[in-house]
Structure formats: structure tokens, C-alpha cells
Design a protein around this motif. Structure first.
Motif, PDB file in Angstrom:
ATOM      1  N   THR A 191      29.600  25.634  -1.909  1.00 16.83           N
ATOM      2  CA  THR A 191      30.011  26.950  -1.417  1.00 16.83           C
ATOM      3  C   THR A 191      31.323  27.339  -2.086  1.00 16.83           C
ATOM      4  OG1 THR A 191      29.016  26.399   0.717  1.00 16.83           O
ATOM      5  CG2 THR A 191      30.449  28.319   0.643  1.00 16.83           C
ATOM      6  N   ALA A 192      31.272  28.396  -2.879  1.00 15.48           N
ATOM      7  CA  ALA A 192      32.426  28.847  -3.656  1.00 15.48           C
ATOM      8  C   ALA A 192      32.939  30.174  -3.099  1.00 15.48           C
ATOM      9  CB  ALA A 192      32.029  28.997  -5.128  1.00 15.48           C
ATOM     10  N   MET A 193      33.851  30.808  -3.837  1.00 15.73           N
ATOM     11  CA  MET A 193      34.295  32.152  -3.472  1.00 15.73           C
ATOM     12  C   MET A 193      33.100  33.088  -3.367  1.00 15.73           C
ATOM     13  SD  MET A 193      36.867  34.639  -5.556  1.00 15.73           S
ATOM     14  CE  MET A 193      37.011  36.359  -5.096  1.00 15.73           C
ATOM     15  N   PHE A 194      33.088  33.923  -2.372  1.00 16.59           N
ATOM     16  CA  PHE A 194      32.011  34.859  -1.993  1.00 16.59           C
ATOM     17  C   PHE A 194      30.913  34.192  -1.171  1.00 16.59           C
ATOM     18  CE2 PHE A 194      33.145  37.533  -5.935  1.00 16.59           C
ATOM     19  CZ  PHE A 194      34.035  38.307  -5.209  1.00 16.59           C
ATOM     20  N   GLY A 195      31.022  32.872  -0.980  1.00 17.14           N
ATOM     21  CA  GLY A 195      30.112  32.191  -0.050  1.00 17.14           C
ATOM     22  C   GLY A 195      30.881  31.785   1.203  1.00 17.14           C
ATOM     23  N   GLY A 196      32.141  32.239   1.286  1.00 12.23           N
ATOM     24  CA  GLY A 196      32.953  31.905   2.447  1.00 12.23           C
ATOM     25  C   GLY A 196      33.460  30.476   2.426  1.00 12.23           C
ATOM     26  N   ARG A 197      33.766  29.987   1.237  1.00  9.74           N
ATOM     27  CA  ARG A 197      34.279  28.619   1.149  1.00  9.74           C
ATOM     28  C   ARG A 197      35.433  28.418   2.134  1.00  9.74           C
ATOM     29  NH1 ARG A 197      37.705  25.968  -3.761  1.00  9.74           N
ATOM     30  NH2 ARG A 197      38.859  27.892  -3.367  1.00  9.74           N
ATOM     31  N   ASP A 198      35.381  27.328   2.888  1.00 13.04           N
ATOM     32  CA  ASP A 198      36.407  27.030   3.888  1.00 13.04           C
ATOM     33  C   ASP A 198      36.468  25.523   4.032  1.00 13.04           C
ATOM     34  OD1 ASP A 198      37.915  26.562   6.157  1.00 13.04           O
ATOM     35  OD2 ASP A 198      36.957  28.121   7.369  1.00 13.04           O
ATOM     36  N   VAL A 199      37.407  24.894   3.308  1.00 13.29           N
ATOM     37  CA  VAL A 199      37.429  23.427   3.283  1.00 13.29           C
ATOM     38  C   VAL A 199      37.881  22.842   4.631  1.00 13.29           C
ATOM     39  CG1 VAL A 199      37.629  23.175   0.789  1.00 13.29           C
ATOM     40  CG2 VAL A 199      39.727  23.365   2.186  1.00 13.29           C
ATOM     41  N   ARG A 200      38.598  23.628   5.428  1.00 12.88           N
ATOM     42  CA  ARG A 200      38.964  23.125   6.760  1.00 12.88           C
ATOM     43  C   ARG A 200      37.726  23.010   7.643  1.00 12.88           C
ATOM     44  NH1 ARG A 200      43.135  26.386   5.092  1.00 12.88           N
ATOM     45  NH2 ARG A 200      45.209  25.443   5.112  1.00 12.88           N
ATOM     46  N   PHE A 201      36.836  23.990   7.550  1.00 14.63           N
ATOM     47  CA  PHE A 201      35.570  23.917   8.294  1.00 14.63           C
ATOM     48  C   PHE A 201      34.757  22.716   7.807  1.00 14.63           C
ATOM     49  CE2 PHE A 201      31.063  25.023   8.860  1.00 14.63           C
ATOM     50  CZ  PHE A 201      31.034  25.331  10.213  1.00 14.63           C
ATOM     51  N   MET A 202      34.696  22.532   6.497  1.00 20.54           N
ATOM     52  CA  MET A 202      33.966  21.376   5.942  1.00 20.54           C
ATOM     53  C   MET A 202      34.561  20.057   6.454  1.00 20.54           C
ATOM     54  SD  MET A 202      33.370  22.347   1.952  1.00 20.54           S
ATOM     55  CE  MET A 202      32.537  23.840   1.447  1.00 20.54           C
ATOM     56  N   ARG A 203      35.888  19.996   6.485  1.00 17.50           N
ATOM     57  CA  ARG A 203      36.525  18.753   6.929  1.00 17.50           C
ATOM     58  C   ARG A 203      36.214  18.482   8.402  1.00 17.50           C
ATOM     59  NH1 ARG A 203      42.678  18.164   5.605  1.00 17.50           N
ATOM     60  NH2 ARG A 203      42.806  19.943   7.008  1.00 17.50           N
ATOM     61  N   ARG A 204      36.174  19.543   9.198  1.00 17.30           N
ATOM     62  CA  ARG A 204      35.854  19.361  10.621  1.00 17.30           C
ATOM     63  C   ARG A 204      34.434  18.799  10.761  1.00 17.30           C
ATOM     64  NH1 ARG A 204      36.440  23.260  15.772  1.00 17.30           N
ATOM     65  NH2 ARG A 204      35.786  21.653  17.263  1.00 17.30           N
ATOM     66  N   VAL A 205      33.503  19.333   9.973  1.00 13.12           N
ATOM     67  CA  VAL A 205      32.118  18.841  10.029  1.00 13.12           C
ATOM     68  C   VAL A 205      32.065  17.384   9.573  1.00 13.12           C
ATOM     69  CG1 VAL A 205      29.784  19.142   9.095  1.00 13.12           C
ATOM     70  CG2 VAL A 205      31.148  21.152   9.729  1.00 13.12           C
ATOM     71  N   ALA A 206      32.801  17.069   8.524  1.00 19.61           N
ATOM     72  CA  ALA A 206      32.818  15.687   8.017  1.00 19.61           C
ATOM     73  C   ALA A 206      33.457  14.748   9.040  1.00 19.61           C
ATOM     74  CB  ALA A 206      33.580  15.631   6.696  1.00 19.61           C
TER      75      ALA A 206
END
Ligand SMILES: [Zn+2]
Length: 319
Positions: A68-83
């Protein structure tokens, strides 16, 4: 030993384990989400991401590559929470997911200036965090390789040359974008083994895919469940033939599943489902309806399974 950046930190490539090479824990337009946050249900999004990733974990998945890159709503904090909450690693990217449009900001900056943004994500961290991008993402779709698309591809290639990070390129086989995308990367000096041409599995034309493989790149058979592009039986036939022809070391199998996606209003999603446009789309479909079929046909033994789902993502990502 080569290493890979994940949202939980850097790990040895050899520790990634069973990996899904192309899934999204959330996909949405960041500009819409920023301006109309009330249109999104944050709790439902998180619950859907956790459910999808936990289901994959139930099949032994240890790592998910999320392009998920720019324009896909990339949000590494959300990813980290899921991880954090699932214990499954997520591998984040940098790049721009566009089929043509660029904001004036990037329209008026050249390839090297765009590449500098990507390099910063890879070397320093993404969105003000310590989380570093592991790979680059760009896209070409129905409009083909337009000047803006070419510019983003060249920027990704230059960031890859500076950092050693690999590239994943969304492609559209029905309009044959793959060969031109690859040509641009090679012109910029990127080694073919750093390149993954995604969505090749949308094509039933094995020779088209083999033309790309012949140049040494990875190909994604990565949209299982998206029947609108190619039904599963045909996807499986292509995968089986590629394995039969000895390409196990260059194939990625995944679903491009989006735990949530904002592209369509609910009634349109229902219509796509009832019309068979998507079927059993999930982060587990490949373990339920793909791997068993390939095993039955004798083209995927335990060794080939490990090659495709463990060694290929690790080899492509490791640097
Ligand atoms: Zn995708």
C-alpha cells in the motif's frame, strides 16, 4: 545475511517464514479519509484487518508483504498495530500508486526529486516513524505507461539503485504493460532479480508471462479471488504450467486481498459479489483452493511450496 525491514523492525530475510507476497491490511484514499473521516469506521477497519491476518496466521503465515503506497492510504502506524496484535510481520513499501494522475507537487518535480522522497522512507523512516520502507511500489494500468507513470517508474528505479531496495510494479497484462515497465527499470540499471511484475496472473497467456520471466524478474500470480480479471481455474492452470516449466523460483502466489477497501459503495460490492466478480477473496484462498489443486497435479511438492511461499519473497526482499 540479508535483512528485510518490517513494521516491527529489521529481520534476517531467512526469518520471514511463510509469506504472502501481496496483501493489503487496509486500502483507501487518504485524501478522502482525511477530509471526510466520518465516512470510515476505524474500529471496523481494524477488526477486518485483524480477522484477515489472523486467518492467514492460522495457515502458518508469519509475514505479509503490504504494497500500500501513496494514494492507497498508506499508514505504517495502522500496519504496526495490526502486526503487534497478530504477531504477523508486515513489510511496508514506499512509492506512488497511480495509473496516471500526479498531484502538482510531483508533476513539477523531476524523477530524482521524487526518488529522494522514496529514499528518505527507505533510509530514515516513514511518516515520522522509525519504520523503514522495504521496497518500492509503482503501477501501470489500462491507460498504459503514460508519461507520469513512466516518471514514477524511473523515480522508483533510481531510489532502488541508490538503496538496493527491490521494486514491485502493478501491471495490467490485458493491455500488455509489463514489458515496457520492465524495460524502464532495466534502462535505469536495476537488476532483474530486484523486480517483481505484479498481477501477471491476471493473464491466461503463459507465453506473455514467460517473456517476462526470460528476463529474470519475479512475476506475481497474486489476485486469487478476483474473478473479474481471471477465474480461479484459469489462474490455477497458468500457475501449474509455469511450475511445470520450471519457474518455481520466480513465482509469487498471493491474493491482493484488501481487508477493507473504499472503492465502491456497499450496494456495488454486493452486486460484484452476486455477479461472481469476486469469489472467496481473502488472505486464505490460496491455501484453500490453490495449493491443494497444484499439489493434486503434482506440480507443487513441499519443496516447491517452500520455494514459492518462503524463499522467493525472502530472496526478492533481502538486501
Ligand atoms: Zn495490491
Amino acid at each position: 545475511m540479508s535483512a528485510v525491514e518490517t513494521v516491527l523492525g529489521r529481520v534476517d530475510a531467512g526469518e520471514l517464514g511463510l509469506t504472502l507476497a501481496h496483501e493489503h491490511v487496509r486500502f483507501r484514499d487518504e485524501a478522502v479519509a482525511e477530509n471526510w473521516p466520518g465516512r470510515y469506521d476505524a474500529e471496523a477497519e481494524l477488526a477486518a484487518a485483524l480477522a484477515a491476518v489472523n486467518a492467514a496466521k492460522g495457515h502458518g503465515v508469519r509475514t505479509i508483504v503490504d504494497p500500500t503506497a501513496m494514494f492507497g492510504g498508506r499508514d505504517v502506524r495502522f500496519m504496526r498495530r495490526v502486526a503487534d496484535e497478530t504477531g504477523v510481520r508486515i513489510v511496508p513499501c514506499t512509492g506512488i500508486y497511480t495509473y496516471d494522475f500526479l498531484p502538482h507537487y510531483f508533476e513539477n518535480r523531476d524523477e530524482d526529486m521524487i526518488a529522494a522522497h522514496f529514499v528518505e522512507d527507505i533510509e530514515r523512516g516513514v511518516q515520522g516513524t522509525e519504520i523503514k520502507a522495504a521496497f518500492l511500489k509503482c503501477a501501470a494500468d489500462a491507460a498504459g505507461v503514460t508519461p507520469n507513470v513512466e516518471k514514477v517508474h524511473r523515480a522508483c528505479a533510481r531510489a532502488s539503485m541508490r538503496t538496493g531496495a527491490p521494486i514491485m510494479a502493478h501491471s495490467m497484462p490485458s493491455v500488455g504493460t509489463g514489458p515496457r515497465q520492465l524495460e524502464i527499470f532495466l534502462e535505469e540499471g536495476v537488476a532483474p532479480e530486484k523486480i517483481q511484475i505484479a498481477h501477471c496472473g491476471d493473464s491466461a497467456d503463459v507465453d506473455y508471462i514467460e517473456g517476462l520471466l526470460a528476463q529474470g524478474v519475479y512475476v506475481g500470480l497474486d489476485r486469487y479471488g478476483l474473478e473479474m480479471y481471471l477465474p480461479i481455474d484459469q489462474r490455477n492452470a497458468v500457475a501449474a504450467e509455469l511450475l511445470r516449466r520450471g519457474h518455481a523460483e520466480r513465482v509469487m502466489i498471493s491474493q491482493d486481498f484488501c481487508a477493507t477497501i473504499d472503492w465502491f459503495p456497499p450496494e456495488a460490492v454486493a452486486q460484484i459479489e452476486t455477479s461472481g466478480g469476486i469469489r472467496n477473496w481473502s488472505m486464505t484462498l490460496v491455501f484453500e483452493e490453490v495449493v491443494p489443486r497444484l499439489r493434486e497435479q503434482g506440480v507443487m511438492d513441499d519443496k516447491a511450496f517452500e520455494t514459492v511461499f518462503v524463499h522467493n519473497p525472502a530472496r526478492w526482499l533481502g538486501r
